[in-house]
Design a protein around this motif. Structure first.
Motif, PDB file in Angstrom:
ATOM      1  N   ILE A 172      18.443   8.537  32.957  1.00 10.75           N
ATOM      2  CA  ILE A 172      17.969   7.394  33.738  1.00 10.75           C
ATOM      3  C   ILE A 172      17.616   6.259  32.783  1.00 10.75           C
ATOM      4  O   ILE A 172      16.827   6.449  31.855  1.00 10.75           O
ATOM      5  CB  ILE A 172      16.740   7.771  34.581  1.00 10.75           C
ATOM      6  CG1 ILE A 172      17.060   8.956  35.489  1.00 10.75           C
ATOM      7  CG2 ILE A 172      16.265   6.580  35.397  1.00 10.75           C
ATOM      8  CD1 ILE A 172      18.194   8.715  36.434  1.00 10.75           C
ATOM      9  N   PRO A 173      18.165   5.068  32.956  1.00 13.60           N
ATOM     10  CA  PRO A 173      17.877   3.949  32.055  1.00 13.60           C
ATOM     11  C   PRO A 173      16.448   3.440  32.225  1.00 13.60           C
ATOM     12  O   PRO A 173      15.929   3.374  33.342  1.00 13.60           O
ATOM     13  CB  PRO A 173      18.896   2.898  32.466  1.00 13.60           C
ATOM     14  CG  PRO A 173      19.211   3.208  33.898  1.00 13.60           C
ATOM     15  CD  PRO A 173      19.125   4.693  34.019  1.00 13.60           C
ATOM     16  N   ARG A 174      15.837   3.038  31.110  1.00 12.09           N
ATOM     17  CA  ARG A 174      14.463   2.520  31.141  1.00 12.09           C
ATOM     18  C   ARG A 174      14.418   1.003  31.058  1.00 12.09           C
ATOM     19  O   ARG A 174      13.407   0.394  31.397  1.00 12.09           O
ATOM     20  CB  ARG A 174      13.660   3.121  29.986  1.00 12.09           C
ATOM     21  CG  ARG A 174      13.451   4.630  30.092  1.00 12.09           C
ATOM     22  CD  ARG A 174      12.947   5.188  28.788  1.00 12.09           C
ATOM     23  NE  ARG A 174      13.949   4.999  27.713  1.00 12.09           N
ATOM     24  CZ  ARG A 174      13.749   5.344  26.453  1.00 12.09           C
ATOM     25  NH1 ARG A 174      12.602   5.885  26.085  1.00 12.09           N
ATOM     26  NH2 ARG A 174      14.700   5.141  25.544  1.00 12.09           N
ATOM     27  N   SER A 212      10.483  -8.814  41.058  1.00  9.97           N
ATOM     28  CA  SER A 212       9.200  -8.134  40.855  1.00  9.97           C
ATOM     29  C   SER A 212       9.012  -7.735  39.400  1.00  9.97           C
ATOM     30  O   SER A 212       7.928  -7.885  38.830  1.00  9.97           O
ATOM     31  CB  SER A 212       9.112  -6.897  41.759  1.00  9.97           C
ATOM     32  OG  SER A 212       9.146  -7.258  43.122  1.00  9.97           O
ATOM     33  N   ASN A 213      10.069  -7.213  38.794  1.00 12.59           N
ATOM     34  CA  ASN A 213       9.994  -6.831  37.380  1.00 12.59           C
ATOM     35  C   ASN A 213       9.614  -8.023  36.497  1.00 12.59           C
ATOM     36  O   ASN A 213       8.936  -7.869  35.481  1.00 12.59           O
ATOM     37  CB  ASN A 213      11.337  -6.266  36.910  1.00 12.59           C
ATOM     38  CG  ASN A 213      11.639  -4.895  37.479  1.00 12.59           C
ATOM     39  OD1 ASN A 213      10.746  -4.193  37.943  1.00 12.59           O
ATOM     40  ND2 ASN A 213      12.903  -4.511  37.450  1.00 12.59           N
ATOM     41  N   VAL A 303      13.976  -6.164  32.188  1.00  8.10           N
ATOM     42  CA  VAL A 303      14.226  -6.500  30.781  1.00  8.10           C
ATOM     43  C   VAL A 303      13.118  -5.951  29.903  1.00  8.10           C
ATOM     44  O   VAL A 303      13.363  -5.323  28.869  1.00  8.10           O
ATOM     45  CB  VAL A 303      14.342  -8.033  30.610  1.00  8.10           C
ATOM     46  CG1 VAL A 303      14.477  -8.401  29.138  1.00  8.10           C
ATOM     47  CG2 VAL A 303      15.529  -8.563  31.408  1.00  8.10           C
ATOM     48  N   GLU A 304      11.860  -6.163  30.312  1.00 12.53           N
ATOM     49  CA  GLU A 304      10.723  -5.707  29.521  1.00 12.53           C
ATOM     50  C   GLU A 304       9.881  -4.662  30.229  1.00 12.53           C
ATOM     51  O   GLU A 304       9.281  -3.808  29.588  1.00 12.53           O
ATOM     52  CB  GLU A 304       9.830  -6.908  29.150  1.00 12.53           C
ATOM     53  CG  GLU A 304      10.537  -7.918  28.243  1.00 12.53           C
ATOM     54  CD  GLU A 304       9.628  -9.069  27.874  1.00 12.53           C
ATOM     55  OE1 GLU A 304       8.489  -9.131  28.397  1.00 12.53           O
ATOM     56  OE2 GLU A 304      10.049  -9.913  27.062  1.00 12.53           O
ATOM     57  N   ARG A 305       9.809  -4.726  31.540  1.00 10.99           N
ATOM     58  CA  ARG A 305       9.027  -3.742  32.297  1.00 10.99           C
ATOM     59  C   ARG A 305       9.689  -3.477  33.640  1.00 10.99           C
ATOM     60  O   ARG A 305      10.490  -4.293  34.129  1.00 10.99           O
ATOM     61  CB  ARG A 305       7.589  -4.229  32.509  1.00 10.99           C
ATOM     62  CG  ARG A 305       7.472  -5.447  33.420  1.00 10.99           C
ATOM     63  CD  ARG A 305       6.022  -5.734  33.753  1.00 10.99           C
ATOM     64  NE  ARG A 305       5.910  -6.783  34.768  1.00 10.99           N
ATOM     65  CZ  ARG A 305       4.893  -6.901  35.595  1.00 10.99           C
ATOM     66  NH1 ARG A 305       3.889  -6.043  35.531  1.00 10.99           N
ATOM     67  NH2 ARG A 305       4.850  -7.881  36.489  1.00 10.99           N
TER      68      ARG A 305
END
Length: 429
Positions: A172-174, A212-213, A303-305
Motif C-alpha cells: 500500500i503506498p504511503r 483534504s490531504n 504528497v506530505e500527509r
C-alpha cells in the motif's frame, strides 16, 4: 453548453422525469386508503432504497420496525441519486406529504435548509441523541439545535484487489510518489491501475481526498466562499492536476469516458484492473460479487500527509410539517439506533455513528479507527456550503478531466462561488 447552464438544464429535465415517475410510483407504493385509518402512515423518502444488495438490508429493517410497531406503516418513496436533490425540492416546495427523509451530506442538508429555515423538525430535546458520537452530529447542528441523526459512516478513496496485490508482492503506498510508482508497475504488468469510469460523481472521491490531504478544512473552505481565497489557489490547482495525472499517464481504461460504473467494477472482479475510485460503501457488494478475489480499502495518499476522510452515508431528518412527528421520531430512532446500526454495519462493512458499537469485521474495525481518529475530517466536497455549489465545482473538475482548459474551468468555479455568495447575501422574501 456552459457548466452553470447545463446544471440548470439538468434540474429542469430531472424535475420533468420525476413528475412522470412519481405519478406511477405513488399508485404502486401507497397503502390502501380504506385501511389507513387503522394505523399511521409515514412516508420515508430516500435515495438508498433501490434494488441493490445493500438496499435489501434497509427494507428488512423497515419490515422489522413495522412488526415491532403495528400502529405504523412505512410508505417507501425512492428517488434515484441523480434526481434526488431536485426530487426533494419538488416535494417540499409542492407541499407533498414529507415525514422522514434522507440527506446524504452536510451540503445537501444545508441546501434544503436554505429553502426554509424551519424545514426540519428540531430534535434537540430527544434522549436518543445521547447515543451518537458527538462529532457525527455537528453537520446537522445549527445554533445549538440538532435537526437530524447520522447513519452509517464510510470513508472514500480506492477499493483495491488485495488478492492481486499479494500475488504481485505490492504494498500500500504511503505517499503520492509511491502511488505513481505503484501504478507504473501495474501498467507494466498489463494491468489497468485504476478503473475510472464516466459517472460524473466518481472523480470527486479522488479530488476531494487530495484536497483534504492538502489541508482544505472547514476554515479554508469558508475563506474560499467568502472570497478571501480564490479558485486559482495552488491547493485547488494541485488537486485537480493530480487527479488528471492518472489519466495523462494512462493509468485508466482506454475509453474510460464511455465506461459505466458497473463495468468498471467488473474490471476489478475479473482481474483486469487493480483499483477503483469509490468508497467503503461498495466493499460488501464487491466482495459478495467476486468470491475469488478479496477486495480491501486504501486511502488516497497525499504528497506530505494522508488524511482519513469521514463520509457519513446519510442523515435522517423529519419534516417540520409532518402530521405524525412522534411516530416519525420512533422510526428515526429505530432505523439509526445502536442495535440497527450495529447489525447493518457488519452486513454492509460500514462504521456505526453511535457510541460503543460492537464491530466484528476486522476491515470495519480498521475503518472505524480511521474515521474516528483525531486527524479525520469530513471529505472536502461535502463541506462546501450547498449541494448546488458543490455540483458546479465537480462539473468543472469533470470538464477538465475530459480535456477542457484548466484556467477556464477555474474561472467557472470562481464564477459559481461568486454567484453563490451573492445569493446568500440577498434577504429572504
Amino acid at each position: 453548453m456552459a457548466g452553470g447552464a447545463r446544471f440548470l438544464w439538468w434540474i429542469v429535465v430531472a424535475a420533468a422525469v420525476l413528475l412522470a415517475d412519481c405519478a406511477a410510483d405513488d399508485s404502486a407504493e401507497r397503502p390502501d386508503t380504506a385501511l389507513s385509518s387503522t394505523f399511521v402512515v409515514l412516508r420515508y423518502t430516500s435515495f438508498m432504497l433501490d434494488s441493490s444488495e445493500t438496499a435489501s438490508h434497509y427494507f428488512d429493517a423497515i419490515a422489522k420496525f413495522e412488526e415491532m410497531n403495528p400502529d405504523i406503516r412505512i410508505e417507501v418513496d425512492h428517488i434515484q441519486n441523480i434526481n434526488y436533490t431536485a426530487g426533494l425540492k419538488m416535494r417540499l416546495l409542492g407541499g407533498e406529504q414529507m415525514d422522514v427523509f434522507d440527506v446524504w451530506s452536510p451540503s445537501l442538508f444545508e441546501e434544503i435548509r436554505r429553502l426554509d429555515d424551519h424545514v426540519y423538525l428540531d430534535l434537540s430535546k430527544e434522549d436518543f441523541l445521547n447515543d451518537f458520537l458527538p462529532a457525527s452530529l455537528e453537520p446537522v447542528t445549527k445554533v445549538g439545535h440538532v435537526y437530524g441523526v447520522p447513519g452509517l459512516m464510510h470513508t472514500d478513496g480506492f477499493l483495491y484487489n488485495k488478492t492481486m496485490f499479494q500475488k504481485l508482492g505490492l504494498s500500500i503506498p504511503r505517499t503520492w510518489a509511491e502511488f505513481i510508482r505503484l501504478c507504473e508497475k501495474l501498467k507494466d504488468q498489463g494491468i489497468i491501475p485504476i478503473a475510472l469510469n464516466s459517472e460524473w460523481w466518481v472523480p470527486q472521491f479522488l479530488f476531494g481526498s487530495l484536497m483534504s490531504n492538502a489541508g482544505a478544512d472547514e476554515t479554508w473552505t469558508a475563506m474560499l466562499e467568502q472570497g478571501k481565497v480564490r479558485a486559482d489557489h495552488p491547493m485547488i490547482i494541485e488537486a485537480m492536476s493530480m487527479t488528471k495525472e492518472i489519466i495523462d499517464r494512462g493509468f485508466v481504461p482506454e475509453g474510460w469516458e464511455q465506461l459505466k460504473y458497473e463495468q468498471s467494477r467488473d474490471l476489478i472482479g475479473n482481474g483486469r484492473a487493480a483499483m477503483i475510485v469509490t468508497g467503503t460503501w461498495d466493499l460488501s457488494e464487491l466482495n459478495a460479487n467476486n468470491s475469488g478475489q478479496e477486495i480491501d480499502f486504501m486511502m488516497v495518499p497525499g504528497v506530505e500527509r494522508t488524511v482519513p476522510n469521514l463520509n457519513i452515508g446519510s442523515y435522517k431528518v423529519i419534516s417540520a410539517n409532518s402530521a405524525h412527528p412522534e411516530e416519525a421520531k420512533r422510526f428515526l430512532a429505530y432505523m439509526n439506533g445502536q442495535e440497527m446500526q450495529e447489525k447493518l454495519a457488519n452486513q454492509v462493512m460500514a462504521v456505526p455513528s453511535v457510541s460503543g458499537a460492537l464491530l466484528h469485521d476486522p476491515i470495519v474495525r480498521r475503518i472505524f479507527e480511521l474515521v474516528t481518529g483525531e486527524e479525520a475530517m469530513i471529505y472536502w466536497p461535502h463541506i462546501v456550503s450547498t449541494e448546488s455549489l458543490q455540483l458546479e465545482i465537480i462539473d468543472a473538475l469533470n470538464e477538465y478531466l475530459r480535456g477542457a482548459d484548466l484556467v477556464r474551468e477555474l474561472a467557472k468555479i470562481q464564477l459559481a462561488i461568486d454567484r453563490a455568495g451573492n445569493r446568500e447575501a440577498q434577504p429572504k422574501t
